[in-house]
Every structure is written in structure tokens, then in C-alpha cells.
Design a protein around this motif. Sequence first.
Motif, short mmCIF file in Angstrom:
data_model
loop_
_atom_site.label_atom_id
_atom_site.label_comp_id
_atom_site.label_asym_id
_atom_site.label_seq_id
_atom_site.Cartn_x
_atom_site.Cartn_y
_atom_site.Cartn_z
N VAL A 241 53.33 5.82 58.88
CA VAL A 241 52.12 5.80 59.96
C VAL A 241 51.78 7.28 60.46
CG1 VAL A 241 51.15 5.05 61.94
CG2 VAL A 241 52.44 3.49 60.39
N LEU A 242 50.51 7.88 59.98
CA LEU A 242 50.46 9.30 60.65
C LEU A 242 49.64 9.15 61.89
CD1 LEU A 242 48.60 10.29 57.34
CD2 LEU A 242 50.89 10.66 57.95
N LYS A 243 49.92 10.10 62.75
CA LYS A 243 49.47 9.93 64.27
C LYS A 243 48.82 11.51 64.41
CE LYS A 243 50.50 7.40 66.83
NZ LYS A 243 50.09 6.04 67.01
N PRO A 244 47.56 11.51 64.58
CA PRO A 244 46.67 12.70 64.88
C PRO A 244 47.48 12.86 66.48
CG PRO A 244 45.22 11.19 64.09
CD PRO A 244 46.52 10.46 64.15
N GLY A 245 47.41 14.43 66.71
CA GLY A 245 47.88 14.68 67.87
C GLY A 245 49.47 14.58 68.16
N MET A 246 50.17 14.03 67.19
CA MET A 246 51.55 14.13 67.34
C MET A 246 52.09 15.63 66.88
SD MET A 246 54.29 11.78 65.04
CE MET A 246 56.29 12.10 65.35
N ALA A 247 53.03 16.32 67.61
CA ALA A 247 53.36 17.56 67.34
C ALA A 247 53.93 17.78 65.95
CB ALA A 247 54.54 17.93 68.22
N SER B 47 46.06 5.80 65.10
CA SER B 47 46.91 5.83 63.99
C SER B 47 46.35 5.39 62.53
CB SER B 47 47.71 4.38 64.13
OG SER B 47 48.47 4.48 65.46
N THR B 48 46.89 5.82 61.67
CA THR B 48 46.34 5.81 60.30
C THR B 48 47.55 5.77 59.51
OG1 THR B 48 44.88 6.75 58.42
CG2 THR B 48 45.86 8.21 59.89
N ALA B 49 47.47 5.01 58.24
CA ALA B 49 48.86 4.75 57.33
C ALA B 49 48.32 5.29 56.03
CB ALA B 49 48.96 3.27 57.35
N ILE B 50 49.39 5.50 55.26
CA ILE B 50 49.24 5.98 53.73
C ILE B 50 49.60 4.42 53.26
CG2 ILE B 50 49.94 7.29 51.86
CD1 ILE B 50 51.35 9.14 53.82
N CYS B 51 48.66 3.99 52.15
CA CYS B 51 48.71 2.70 51.52
C CYS B 51 49.08 3.13 50.19
CB CYS B 51 47.17 2.26 51.53
SG CYS B 51 47.25 0.49 50.84
N GLY B 52 49.91 2.02 49.71
CA GLY B 52 50.16 1.96 48.11
C GLY B 52 48.99 2.34 47.10
N SER B 53 48.04 1.81 47.77
CA SER B 53 46.63 2.18 46.67
C SER B 53 46.38 3.59 46.69
CB SER B 53 45.76 1.36 46.86
OG SER B 53 45.34 1.13 48.29
N ASP B 54 46.66 4.29 47.98
CA ASP B 54 46.35 5.70 48.08
C ASP B 54 47.15 6.59 46.84
OD1 ASP B 54 44.50 5.67 50.29
OD2 ASP B 54 46.31 5.63 51.78
N LEU B 55 48.38 5.94 46.47
CA LEU B 55 48.94 6.68 45.55
C LEU B 55 48.33 6.71 44.23
CD1 LEU B 55 52.80 5.60 46.42
CD2 LEU B 55 51.47 7.67 47.24
N HIS B 56 47.44 5.59 44.00
CA HIS B 56 46.90 5.79 42.46
C HIS B 56 45.62 7.06 42.72
CE1 HIS B 56 48.39 1.91 42.03
NE2 HIS B 56 47.45 1.21 42.89
N LEU B 57 45.24 7.39 43.87
CA LEU B 57 44.45 8.47 44.07
C LEU B 57 45.46 9.94 43.85
CD1 LEU B 57 42.33 7.47 47.14
CD2 LEU B 57 41.55 7.35 44.91
N TYR B 58 46.52 9.79 44.48
CA TYR B 58 47.39 10.90 44.34
C TYR B 58 47.84 11.14 43.03
CZ TYR B 58 51.64 13.51 46.06
OH TYR B 58 52.80 14.06 46.16
N LEU C 293 54.56 10.16 61.20
CA LEU C 293 54.52 11.53 61.13
C LEU C 293 53.49 12.02 61.67
CD1 LEU C 293 55.22 12.18 57.13
CD2 LEU C 293 56.88 12.20 59.13
N PRO C 294 53.37 13.26 62.03
CA PRO C 294 51.80 13.87 62.51
C PRO C 294 50.97 13.90 61.40
CG PRO C 294 53.92 15.31 63.13
CD PRO C 294 54.38 14.42 62.02
N LEU C 295 49.71 13.79 61.61
CA LEU C 295 48.73 13.90 60.63
C LEU C 295 48.89 15.31 59.74
CD1 LEU C 295 46.07 13.04 59.25
CD2 LEU C 295 44.91 14.27 61.11
N GLU C 296 49.35 16.42 60.50
CA GLU C 296 49.39 17.73 60.02
C GLU C 296 50.56 17.49 59.00
OE1 GLU C 296 47.70 20.53 60.24
OE2 GLU C 296 46.42 19.43 61.85
N ASP C 297 51.32 16.64 58.74
CA ASP C 297 52.39 16.57 57.86
C ASP C 297 52.21 15.35 56.83
OD1 ASP C 297 54.12 18.40 59.08
OD2 ASP C 297 55.28 17.33 60.08
#
Length: 407
Positions: free
Chosen positions: A386-392, A34-45, A363-367
Amino acid sequence: MRALTWQGTKDVRVETVSDPEIINPRDAIIKVTSTAICGSDLHLYDGVIPGVLAGDVLGHEFMGEVVETGPKSTLQKGQRVVVPFTISCGQCFHCTIQQYSCCSNSNPAEKQDMSATLYGHAMAGLFGYSHLTGGYSGGQAEYVRVPYSDIGPIVIPDHLDDDKVLFLSDILPTGWMGAENADIGPDDTVAVWGCGPVGLFAIQSALVMGAAQVIAIDHYPHRLELARKLGAKIVNFRETNVREALMEMSGGIGVDAVIDAVGMEAHGFAIDNMIDIVKQKVGFGADRASALKQAILSVRRGGRVSIPGVYGGMTDKFPLGALMEKGLQVRSGQTHVQKYTKPLLEKIEDGTLDTTFLISHHLPLEDAADGYTNFHDHQNEWTKVVLKPGMARGSTNTGTTTSKEYA
């Protein structure tokens, strides 16, 4: 392996990149569950953090299974671990006094000059957060190399699902430390700017610490409703004069402590904030600090100011006179995550803290690129992804789930 890479402002893509390898004896390789998108990631985005290069793997909130260890790692293959976003050696001066986010050794020497020029001292290493913080690959990927794996990761018991513990990596300790830095007492009124994930955890933490009254300030209705359900009183800054409301709610004295959980991309229609928005977009590097400015003007004389929100550059028209004349105490900083993971895990296990209420989407990691777009553009509805590697690919789940669904 597959990983989410930064390619430019508002341009992130899932690509095939090289698998991580053990480099140092204390390393471990984690298979991300499991891995998540953080609000501070949006500063990079948004392109407002310097030192991000095309192809960099993003993400600093992640957990998973240990699949490989160096000879000096204390982890064992098969263990489930949450990894702090702060990379800390455990042996330098700062680490020995539990100032883990100030580690002297985790940012490689060849990269330290970049942040030292900006801040006077080099930053510590962080996962997936620019070359100012070491250029480490992040956790929005299938696998991650974890340096100093004998210091950072915390082993998670099997009976706790990923969703309950994932946020030990960053936003739960960040909200807790934000509340702790406000030095909350039992009779205190505390105001929190921002009902994003960190703000919501700061609200929850302040209430657990015994604040008499917590006031949540935002403009997104759903996020304000989440704050209300936690036990906060709410103020919508687009409908209410915030300073007048806080004075009334604090008996005319001003709130005892304020927490800025917004950071460098604050919303607001004050003229100075509108000017900062323009400067930020054209590359002048002006942090949009309207929330912090308002917090300083709203706190009572002799009050406390806590700043868990991320700032990366300079800001104009800062109310330095108010800060000094009112005799305010200010505490800030990246979170010393390793200091908090064990006691917060205990609070999760005994039910004192809930971490799942803010998850809106899996969401899947791919999305992941779609996740960034929606988290950025639809913040009222997309409270946490929350992103899930391996999720379809193409699958979307709302609310909380167990990691077993994506085994």
C-alpha cells in the motif's frame, strides 16, 4: 503533483506531472490517501500489456478524499471514497444490466480501435491500464480525475480505516466475482490456482459462500500459509503432482469448480509454459496459461471454470478438446466492481470479510519504484504493498495501519 509513471519494461519512476482538472460535468477530483500495487500492474511492469506509453501514470486501486466536483457529480467535497478500477457510464446497455466492466462509453472513441482489433469489441475504460483501456491516468498519484463520479465511487464511513476498505477498488470484488462465477454449492470442492491477493480473496469468498472444501495451489510458502489460515487445504505445485493430489482430495472424481487467479504470467516448468515464457520475452505475445490449462484438466466432468486472472493475448496448445468433451462451463471477465461494492462493504462492516491480513508493507508514494521491484522479485514476503502519498520518504511500515498516521 507527484505520480508514478511507466517509462519502459521494469522502469517506473515517481515524477512531477500536471495536476488533474475537471473536464466533464460528472467528473470529480480525488486527493489520494491510499493506493496499492496490484498483481496485474506487474503485467505492465513486465511489458507484456500493449498500449502503454512512456509517461503514463499507473495504478488502479485507490481511495481518497473528494476535493473538487463537476456540476453533475453526486459527490461532495470532504467525503472519503473508494474508486472502482472500472470506469463505467451507468447508462449504456451493459451498465444497465450491471456488466459495468463492459461499458460501451467509457473508452474514448479515438482509442477504441486499438482493443477492438485485438478482442473483437472495444474494452471499457480502466484507470492506469494502457491506452487499450482509454489511456486514463491512474491512482498511484497524489490526485486523480474520476470520470462518471456519480456512478463509480462508494462513500466510506469515517469509522473504517483505509486498510479495511481500499481493496473494494479491485481485488476484493475480483476475488468475490471469481468465486461467484464458480457457482459454488454447499457440497463443492473448489480449487484455486494462485495465492496472490485475488486468489486469497477468492479463497475467503468461496468459504463464505459455503464451499465444503477449498484447495489452494501455489509455491510460495508464506502465501500458502495465509491460505491455510483462511481455512483452505494447500498444495505446493513444486512439491506435489497437482492433478493427482486433486483427484485424491476429491474422492477420485475431480474438483467441482476451479478458479484461475494466476493469469498470463504463470510459473511452472511444463515444456509448453517454458516455450511461452520465451515467446513472451521476445514479443510474440503468447500468454503463459499453464495454470488455466492445468485447471481445465483437473476439474471434474461437467464442472465449472472461473477465470479472474488477467489474460491479454493468445495462448498456444490450449486444451480445447478437454473443455468441450468434459462439458465444462467457463466464466471470465474484468470485474463488474460497482455491482459488488455496497454488499461487500456491508460484509466488511459486520466482520464477515477481513481485508487487512494480506498487507505486508506500507511505503511512501515516493518509494513506489522500490515497491514494484520488491513486489515483483520477492512475492513470498511482499504479499501486498500500500502506497501512502504524504508519508515521509524512507519510512517503511509492515502490516496494517490507520490512514490517520499519514494525515
